[in-house]
Design a protein around this motif. Structure first.
Motif, mmCIF file in Angstrom:
data_model
loop_
_atom_site.group_PDB
_atom_site.id
_atom_site.type_symbol
_atom_site.label_atom_id
_atom_site.label_comp_id
_atom_site.label_asym_id
_atom_site.label_seq_id
_atom_site.Cartn_x
_atom_site.Cartn_y
_atom_site.Cartn_z
ATOM 1 N N ASP A 115 1.158 -1.689 -0.151
ATOM 2 C CA ASP A 115 -0.147 0.335 -0.583
ATOM 3 C C ASP A 115 0.425 1.274 0.007
ATOM 4 O O ASP A 115 0.532 2.116 -0.358
ATOM 5 N N GLU A 116 2.024 1.098 0.684
ATOM 6 C CA GLU A 116 2.970 2.634 0.526
ATOM 7 C C GLU A 116 4.437 1.885 -0.088
ATOM 8 O O GLU A 116 5.636 1.289 0.318
ATOM 9 N N PRO A 117 4.362 1.436 -1.807
ATOM 10 C CA PRO A 117 5.117 0.847 -2.198
ATOM 11 C C PRO A 117 5.999 1.988 -2.641
ATOM 12 O O PRO A 117 5.977 2.547 -2.695
ATOM 13 N N GLN A 118 7.418 1.434 -2.744
ATOM 14 C CA GLN A 118 8.867 2.115 -2.929
ATOM 15 C C GLN A 118 8.820 2.279 -4.742
ATOM 16 O O GLN A 118 9.504 3.474 -5.389
ATOM 17 N N ILE A 119 8.411 0.987 -4.954
ATOM 18 C CA ILE A 119 8.100 0.664 -6.831
ATOM 19 C C ILE A 119 6.770 0.508 -7.156
ATOM 20 O O ILE A 119 6.665 -0.143 -7.186
ATOM 21 N N LEU A 120 6.252 1.595 -8.283
ATOM 22 C CA LEU A 120 5.290 0.959 -8.764
ATOM 23 C C LEU A 120 6.130 0.042 -10.192
ATOM 24 O O LEU A 120 6.671 0.586 -11.407
ATOM 25 N N VAL A 121 5.146 -0.917 -10.701
ATOM 26 C CA VAL A 121 5.136 -2.312 -11.412
ATOM 27 C C VAL A 121 3.816 -2.085 -12.055
ATOM 28 O O VAL A 121 3.439 -2.338 -11.726
ATOM 29 N N CYS A 122 4.670 -1.905 -13.023
ATOM 30 C CA CYS A 122 3.182 -1.465 -14.701
ATOM 31 C C CYS A 122 3.506 -2.850 -15.642
ATOM 32 O O CYS A 122 4.853 -3.296 -15.671
ATOM 33 N N ALA A 123 2.780 -4.158 -15.950
ATOM 34 C CA ALA A 123 2.170 -5.026 -16.626
ATOM 35 C C ALA A 123 1.516 -5.792 -16.579
ATOM 36 O O ALA A 123 0.665 -5.666 -16.078
ATOM 37 N N TYR A 124 1.051 -6.071 -18.471
ATOM 38 C CA TYR A 124 -0.116 -6.404 -18.526
ATOM 39 C C TYR A 124 -0.112 -8.819 -19.380
ATOM 40 O O TYR A 124 1.360 -8.615 -19.141
ATOM 41 N N GLY A 125 -0.922 -8.919 -19.214
ATOM 42 C CA GLY A 125 -0.706 -10.317 -19.824
ATOM 43 C C GLY A 125 -0.255 -11.006 -18.607
ATOM 44 O O GLY A 125 0.160 -11.413 -18.041
ATOM 45 N N ILE A 126 1.031 -11.822 -19.777
ATOM 46 C CA ILE A 126 1.584 -13.637 -18.979
ATOM 47 C C ILE A 126 2.779 -12.641 -18.506
ATOM 48 O O ILE A 126 3.285 -12.764 -17.268
ATOM 49 N N SER A 127 3.628 -11.216 -18.792
ATOM 50 C CA SER A 127 4.436 -10.617 -17.824
ATOM 51 C C SER A 127 3.918 -10.532 -16.315
ATOM 52 O O SER A 127 4.808 -10.283 -15.687
ATOM 53 N N ALA A 128 3.111 -10.030 -16.234
ATOM 54 C CA ALA A 128 2.049 -9.879 -14.695
ATOM 55 C C ALA A 128 2.141 -10.491 -13.979
ATOM 56 O O ALA A 128 2.369 -10.329 -13.241
ATOM 57 N N ARG A 129 2.138 -12.166 -14.814
ATOM 58 C CA ARG A 129 2.406 -13.082 -14.053
ATOM 59 C C ARG A 129 3.687 -13.295 -12.926
ATOM 60 O O ARG A 129 3.837 -13.402 -11.830
ATOM 61 N N ILE A 130 4.267 -13.324 -14.397
ATOM 62 C CA ILE A 130 5.715 -12.705 -13.512
ATOM 63 C C ILE A 130 6.360 -11.908 -12.641
ATOM 64 O O ILE A 130 6.600 -12.428 -11.677
ATOM 65 N N CYS A 131 5.301 -10.648 -12.801
ATOM 66 C CA CYS A 131 6.127 -9.477 -12.041
ATOM 67 C C CYS A 131 5.347 -9.448 -10.678
ATOM 68 O O CYS A 131 5.802 -9.163 -9.587
ATOM 69 N N GLN A 132 4.054 -10.919 -11.111
ATOM 70 C CA GLN A 132 3.503 -10.939 -9.299
ATOM 71 C C GLN A 132 4.757 -11.795 -8.185
ATOM 72 O O GLN A 132 4.683 -11.634 -7.331
#
Lengths: 350, 185
Positions: free
Chosen positions: A246-263
């Motif tokens: 909720d108070e992140p240091q980094i914002l990550v943006c990804a969609y589709g399969i990349s978002a799974r990897i980013c999770q």
């Protein structure tokens, strides 16, 4: 409740389409999505639907155009090079205000490229759809369940906005299997839309489906009508998910399969003491610009991860409008980054 | 709980079938999973791999890199993939085809002479189930009764008569793990 079934993304797209009301499929084979036409050829005839293997992708998209003009719920599916060939037909569908669903199981490009996973058709999906002032409404699933759900939903959405909808997935989602909760197959509405051509013209004014408007004033009106639908879609169909601190240091943006990897990468970074938040657009057009901008202004550090040389990252930069720098991490040509690599990058940015 | 497993071998050894059986077994056990196959265009003889992630919550990334434990079914698979196994990782190796001389002493190796055992059981096609049995025995990722249910689901009806053979193969693999102390442990 029926049991969950272990199915591939290709099967999920096909069954999701049928469950969502698709009764007409036109397509031409290409790896990695051949299981979709195969599935449709098995299952559409048994419920009174139409399956035609077209002579080319150009023919397939124009068959969708023809079926859609009569009010039928129709789709085609392909992979990157095949979707390139469909661009003209999509432009004509948009110009003629016709609905229809296109699934793109993206593979490595440009050219014939390879059959490995890629996200390098982002521009093709969200900016493409051929020439002129039109775009495809575009949704990007990130699990087999979402491939099923979104492909089904794409049909009523494309009818509502009288515009083609593209489901943008990739070669991993095409052939990966995951448990998927199926629901009953819904029939498309019996009543044809008021603009459809075909039977019934005796009792009404004739309808014309057409994209040729010689008079600039008329064409401008048509284009505004289409634009107003996109604006409506931006209000009603913009979708995303958020995941992480909720108070992140980094914002990550990804969609589709990349978002799974980013999770998984975000979880790894959290374990290493670096807080991050993942925003995953589900709708790519309309794009969830506001939420990305809001979080970017809070974190001031943004990482975009995708399987291309940098396409989706442009929409993130447009959303942020220069409020902070945006770092990019991409793999291309069918190569895929690992969660460990993304986690390392997140940690290095903090 | 999260178990990642990477399987590799040559087309015809049943790498994909072993993956599918483990995936269905995990589903039967009420777990979440993703199963990603990758193989060359040859029907037999080409390299073939699959990656499974099994978890009791959201699976997250179906792409695992070097984090997964491994089942390696032939010499080429060992040469290509064993160097990438993370230190401390578990690998089940078909020693009938890959020998027992490995250049890693920082990983847990279960060497299984699967082709010989399969021949003893009377079916050379049981190699994949013997190796899967060793993996399941070493990790406890799913109970064997779920694998039996998965076999009923995955195998066509006409092959159901071979389910006892497959379960025996699974059992033999698991017993081998119990018998041999894990190297690197």
């Amino acid at each position: 409740m029926p049991e969950r079934e272990l199915i591939t993304g290709n099967e999920a797209a096909a069954e999701g389409a049928i469950a969502g009301g698709c009764r007409n499929f036109f397509g031409y084979p290409i790896t990695p999505q051949n299981r979709i036409p195969e599935y449709m050829s098995e299952h559409l005839p048994e419920i009174g639907g139409v399956y035609i293997q077209a002579e080319s992708e150009v023919a397939a998209i124009n068959m969708v155009y023809g079926a859609a003009a009569t009010g039928a719920w129709a789709m085609t599916t392909s992979s990157s090079p095949g979707i390139s060939l469909m661009q003209e037909g999509l432009s004509y569908m948009i110009g003629s205000e016709l609905p229809g669903v296109v699934v793109n199981m993206v593979r490595g490009g440009p050219g014939l490229g390879n059959i490995a996973p890629a996200q390098s058709d982002y521009w093709l999906a969200t900016r493409g759809a051929g020439h002129g002032d039109g775009r495809c409404l575009t949704f990007a699933p990130f699990s087999i369940q979402e491939v099923y759900d979104l492909t089904g939903e794409a049909f009523p959405i494309s009818q509502k906005y009288r515009n083609p909808v593209m489901i943008l997935a990739d070669a991993v989602l095409a052939s990966m299997r995951e448990p998927c909760q199926l629901h009953e197959r819904r029939d498309p509405p019996k009543e044809k839309p008021p603009w459809a051509v075909g039977r019934g013209a005796e009792s009404r004014e004739r309808n014309i489906v057409n994209s040729l408007w010689i008079d600039p004033q008329v064409l401008e009106e048509v284009n505004w009508r289409i634009e107003h639908r996109y604006q409506q879609a931006a209000e009603d169909e913009t979708r995303w998910t958020e995941h992480g601190a909720d108070e992140p240091q980094i914002l990550v943006c990804a969609y589709g399969i990349s978002a799974r990897i980013c999770q998984t990468a975000v979880e790894r970074a959290t374990e290493a003491g670096i807080s991050a938040r993942l925003i995953r657009p589900i709708s790519l057009f309309p794009f969830p610009s506001q939420v990305i901008r809001d979080w970017a202004e809070r974190t001031r550090k943004v990482l975009v991860v995708e399987l291309s040389m940098g396409q989706f990252v442009e929409d993130v930069r447009l959303a942020i409008e220069g409020a902070c720098a945006v770092e990019f991490m991409g793999r291309t040509g069918g190569a895929v980054m690992t969660p460990a690599e993304v986690a390392e990058r997140i940690i290095a940015m903090a | 709980m999260r178990q990642e497993v990477f399987m590799a071998g040559i087309g015809g050894q049943g790498v994909q079938l072993a993956g599918q059986i483990l995936a269905e077994a995990a589903l039967e056990a009420g777990l979440e999973l993703s199963w990603f196959p990758l193989y060359s265009p040859e029907v037999r003889g080409g390299p073939t791999t699959c990656t499974l992630v099994i978890a009791d919550g959201p699976v997250g990334s179906p792409v695992v890199g070097g984090d997964a434990d491994m089942i390696l079914m032939d010499r080429a698979a060992v040469a290509m993939h064993l160097p990438g196994l993370r230190p401390g990782g578990l690998v089940v190796i078909n020693s009938s085809l890959a020998g027992t001389d490995f250049e890693r002493d920082d990983v847990k190796i279960v060497a299984v002479p699967a082709n010989e055992i399969a021949a003893e059981l009377g079916s050379e096609r049981a190699v994949n189930m013997i190796l899967l049995g060793a993996f399941v025995g070493a990790t406890g990722v799913v109970a064997r009764r779920f694998i039996e249910r998965a076999l009923h689901k995955v195998l066509p009806e006409r092959y159901h008569e071979y389910i006892p053979l497959n379960m025996a193969a699974l059992q033999r693999g698991a017993e081998l793990v119990a018998e041999q102390p894990l190297r690197g442990d």
